[in-house]
Design an enzyme around this catalytic site. Structure first.
Site, short mmCIF file in Angstrom:
data_model
loop_
_atom_site.label_atom_id
_atom_site.label_comp_id
_atom_site.label_asym_id
_atom_site.label_seq_id
_atom_site.Cartn_x
_atom_site.Cartn_y
_atom_site.Cartn_z
N GLY A 118 0.84 -1.21 0.00
CA GLY A 118 0.00 0.00 0.00
C GLY A 118 0.86 1.25 0.00
N THR A 174 1.45 3.39 -2.34
CA THR A 174 1.15 4.46 -3.29
C THR A 174 0.40 5.64 -2.68
OG1 THR A 174 -0.82 3.24 -3.94
CG2 THR A 174 1.12 2.97 -5.34
N GLY A 229 -1.05 7.67 1.32
CA GLY A 229 -1.26 7.72 2.76
C GLY A 229 -0.08 7.25 3.60
N ARG A 261 -1.18 0.98 -8.09
CA ARG A 261 -1.08 2.03 -9.11
C ARG A 261 0.36 2.18 -9.61
NH1 ARG A 261 -4.61 6.26 -5.58
NH2 ARG A 261 -3.81 4.95 -3.92
N VAL A 292 -2.82 -7.11 -3.34
CA VAL A 292 -2.55 -8.04 -2.22
C VAL A 292 -3.66 -9.06 -2.00
CG1 VAL A 292 -1.00 -6.50 -0.90
CG2 VAL A 292 -3.45 -6.53 -0.38
N TYR A 324 -15.54 -4.21 8.80
CA TYR A 324 -14.22 -3.56 8.87
C TYR A 324 -13.57 -3.86 10.23
CZ TYR A 324 -10.57 -0.02 9.00
OH TYR A 324 -9.36 0.60 9.13
N PRO A 345 -3.96 2.97 14.50
CA PRO A 345 -4.29 4.39 14.47
C PRO A 345 -5.79 4.64 14.65
CG PRO A 345 -3.10 3.69 12.46
CD PRO A 345 -3.60 2.45 13.17
N GLU A 400 -6.55 8.96 2.14
CA GLU A 400 -7.62 8.58 1.21
C GLU A 400 -8.63 7.63 1.88
OE1 GLU A 400 -5.89 6.71 -2.21
OE2 GLU A 400 -4.97 8.55 -2.93
N PHE A 401 -8.35 7.26 3.14
CA PHE A 401 -9.16 6.26 3.84
C PHE A 401 -10.67 6.52 3.72
CE2 PHE A 401 -11.42 4.94 7.68
CZ PHE A 401 -11.09 3.61 7.77
C1 8X3 Z 1 -9.40 3.94 10.83
C2 8X3 Z 1 -9.98 4.45 12.08
O1 8X3 Z 1 -12.03 4.81 13.53
O2 8X3 Z 1 -12.35 5.06 11.13
O3 8X3 Z 1 -9.11 2.60 10.83
O4 8X3 Z 1 -12.09 2.90 12.12
S1 8X3 Z 1 -11.68 4.27 12.18
#
Ligand code: 8X3
Length: 250
Positions: A9, A11, A13, A35, A59, A151, A181, A187-188
């Protein structure tokens, strides 16, 4: 002697910031990402500082992971640091409304992808009796929140894998660090909200979120501690955050 790091990863952040910081600290790089153009641009930028190799693959695709990582030969297999960073969130929905394709992506990338990459690299570390693995988890791996079930499950998986790796790899001289974190503006959220800029921006409204560099600094700390020290686990929040869903906005 110069160390070599493989970053997935790379590319954007956290991965990209870590690549830059490692290069400044004289660590050779194997940069992995999907990318190709971004990988090439980063290689171009960092080539003057250290040796840089790029590998473009997904991946989540086991055959592709095996094919690309096995092109690494000779000293390129001497990977001192593996940063398992690739992954992300797809959707923020109630389970009943959630899209099965989103689940598949999160489980394929965040859990299976990390395992596929590690399955190739870890035996090389075991042979050399040294190495460091940095797994990028999330506060979501420690605390489940509504609409984030899959997630959170995928990141709980990362937490379990970090613990399991440590149990099995410490006897081989390999250190494993798990970094979790909280809110990092990368870009999350654009990925989580499928390009909806307003929704993505609103996640970071009215407080100072972490930036990718903050997490890169933490990774750098983990790989720079003396060889008798192992940072097992780090949870990193912005100053305004107190748990996964509690952020003081003003
Ligand atoms: C990122 C943090 O709190 O959006 O993994 O899950 S959160």
């Amino acid at each position: 002697m110069k160390r070599t790091a493989l970053i997935t990863g790379a590319t954007s952040g956290i991965g990209e910031a870590t690549a830059r910081l490692f290069a400044k600290n004289n660590i050779n790089l194997i940069l992995c990402g999907r990318r190709k153009e971004k990988l090439a641009a980063l290689k171009n930028e960092l080539d003057a500082l250290v040796s840089v190799k790029t590998l473009s693959f997904d991946v989540g695709n086991r055959d592709s992971v095996n094919k690309h990582l096995n092109t690494l030969q000779g000293t390129w297999q001497h990977i001192d640091i593996l940063v398992n960073n690739a992954g992300g969130a797809h959707g923020l929905d109630l389970f009943v409304d959630s899209d099965v394709n989103d689940w598949e992506q999160m489980i394929d990338f965040n859990v299976k992808g990390l395992l596929y990459v590690s399955k190739v690299i870890v035996p090389w570390m075991v042979n050399r009796k040294k190495g460091q693995i940095i797994n990028i988890s999330s506060i979501a791996g420690k605390q489940t929140y509504g609409k984030g079930m899959v997630y959170c499950a995928s990141k709980s998986g990362v937490e379990a894998i970090s613990k399991g790796m440590r149990l099995e790899l410490v006897p081989h001289g390999i250190r494993v660090s798990n970094i979790a974190p909280g809110a990092v503006e990368t870009e999350f959220s654009m990925v989580r909200f499928k390009g909806d800029e307003n929704k993505a921006k609103s996640v970071y409204n009215n407080f100072d979120p972490l930036v990718a560099q903050d997490i890169a600094d933490s990774i750098m700390y983990c790989v720079n501690v003396p060889s008798h020290v192992q940072i097992a686990d780090m949870t990193i929040f912005p100053a305004a955050q107190s748990d996964a869903t509690t952020i003081h906005r003003q």
